[in-house]
Design an enzyme around this catalytic site. Sequence first.
Site, PDB file in Angstrom:
ATOM      1  N   HIS A 141      -8.641  17.107  30.526  1.00 31.51           N
ATOM      2  CA  HIS A 141      -8.451  18.075  29.440  1.00 31.51           C
ATOM      3  C   HIS A 141      -7.141  18.852  29.568  1.00 31.51           C
ATOM      4  O   HIS A 141      -6.756  19.588  28.655  1.00 31.51           O
ATOM      5  CB  HIS A 141      -9.631  19.041  29.383  1.00 31.51           C
ATOM      6  CG  HIS A 141     -10.054  19.372  27.988  1.00 31.51           C
ATOM      7  ND1 HIS A 141      -9.163  19.454  26.941  1.00 31.51           N
ATOM      8  CD2 HIS A 141     -11.274  19.648  27.450  1.00 31.51           C
ATOM      9  CE1 HIS A 141      -9.813  19.771  25.833  1.00 31.51           C
ATOM     10  NE2 HIS A 141     -11.092  19.886  26.111  1.00 31.51           N
ATOM     11  N   ASP A 197      -6.568  16.552  24.381  1.00 24.62           N
ATOM     12  CA  ASP A 197      -7.523  17.356  23.627  1.00 24.62           C
ATOM     13  C   ASP A 197      -8.631  16.459  23.095  1.00 24.62           C
ATOM     14  O   ASP A 197      -8.475  15.240  22.970  1.00 24.62           O
ATOM     15  CB  ASP A 197      -6.833  18.063  22.459  1.00 24.62           C
ATOM     16  CG  ASP A 197      -5.836  19.105  22.940  1.00 24.62           C
ATOM     17  OD1 ASP A 197      -6.073  19.704  24.007  1.00 24.62           O
ATOM     18  OD2 ASP A 197      -4.819  19.318  22.250  1.00 24.62           O
TER      19      ASP A 197
END
Length: 573
Positions: free
Chosen positions: A546, A550
């Site tokens: 992450h 995204d």
Amino acid sequence: MPIDVVMPQMGESIFEGTITKWLKKAGDAVQKDEPLFEISTDKVDAEIPSPVAGVLAEIKAPEGTTVEVNTVVATIAEDGAVTPEKKPAASASVAAGASSAGKQAAKRESKAPEPPAAPVPQSASSSSGTDVIMPQMGESIFEGTITRWLKKAGDAVRKDEPLFEISTDKVDAEIPAPVSGVLTEIKIPEGETVQINTVVAVIGAESAVSQADGALAIQASAGPSLATDARAAASPSPTSMPAPSAPAEAGPSVTSERIRSSPLVRRMAREHDLDLGRINGTGSEGRITKEDVLRYMDQRGTAPVAPAVPSPYVVPGAPATATPATATLVPSTSTKTPAPGQVVPMSRMRSIIAQRMVESRHTSPHAYSVYKIDMTRVVRLREREKAGFEQRHHVRLTYMPFIAAAVIESLGKFPILNASLENNCIRYHQNVHLGIAVALEWGLIVPVVVRAEELSFIGLARAIADLAERARGKKLKPEEASGSTFTLTNPGVFGGEYGTPIINQPEAAILAVGGLHKEPTVLTDAEGNDTIAIRSVQQFCIGFDHRLIDGADAGKFMLDLQKTLENWDKPIG
């Protein structure tokens, strides 16, 4: 004119190194390309050659010093600049220059590695026979663990016949005999880790052995005496097996100035709050290796601080007087199921997998998305074509090349999933080096399809089948199990709906393929009419870092992958 010797850059992502040993002292004559000093980085240990011939005038960075690349660590006065009667002073002036070793090393690192020949141990002939040497399985590999001898002392062996199995931090491999003859002596028992180029066995001439009353008789041409070979032929007793190094908890710790270790080891010590002075080093000249640190971390919570330290592998419930000799300490790749209550040491591969998984979890914030993909079109195509495909191309048609081809296409559209994080920057890889996780009976390995985007469907099918077969047969080369930029794993082959995989560092994403099964599905036609049909579906789980990716980017990638597989229209050959 004095020539500067600089700390070389051993790779694009390496920016410092530790000088572990000077092989020459100030005033010594050196030849061009003669080993001058040893360095350690978080990737490799290496000997650095002298860039010129001359006299080592000054050592600017002593042993144990960590310096950045291109730092001047010494100066060399060229031949004729220094006479034997007048050795260079420590304050000798230096001139600008560059170490050819550093440039050559960086150049090697930037090029794709060329596949070496099959791993065959080096050998050296002598009057006692041919020495069998622990081979170097790759540029960054400097030791290996002998996990299994496939022959015993006294057995006849043929050249290139598998002789023993080794385990490194990259691959498990079978090592063939370098010559034909008789295995007269095994010098290193199973379970022991040794440096490369260590003599692990001796092979005598074929005429050097005969059997009499079950004993090994050695003729004069074979070299070793009967007594020596009889000892070698005997199975090592439990007391002769190498025991894990116990953490040196008692007594004061060694001062950091006398500790030999690499930057990687020191980083691990910082991260886990370890005192390196309490760890026994098993490397060259007492150097602390990564395995020493892992062994210490594994033992320190279980080994009591006492004058006599019992083995951490003693079977639970055994008498308190049990000694280390009562435990079997030899790692094994055997698939035999341990007895209930038995405590078995982790194999080298399992220890490395454990370390990598923990490191990945600590490094990347993992996020996941699961997509259900209708594979009916692919299933029908495969059923129709698999017999002819195998007949034409001599490779089985599985679902993996379909999935791999679709993944490669989607990675081309969403390159962030084929990227990695480097020093707060994002590296978008030029090629797709596709890792394919292969479950072994003794662990897990990820062989790599290099430049997968350049392969046809048939090429992908062949490459995947070949790598998987050689991984299970311990025939992989080290470079074939490293360098991936994106990984596919298939837990669904065991029937699972889907898995949540751990990212293979330093990649940014990994895709887990779930089990393929039929289920009722609602289908909607162009006019909005719904019907129920039996479809073949699979769950696909994308795990992503992450920090780089995204959820929206991961979702777009998965939707594109879904579209390709559900509407497959590509030729398969």
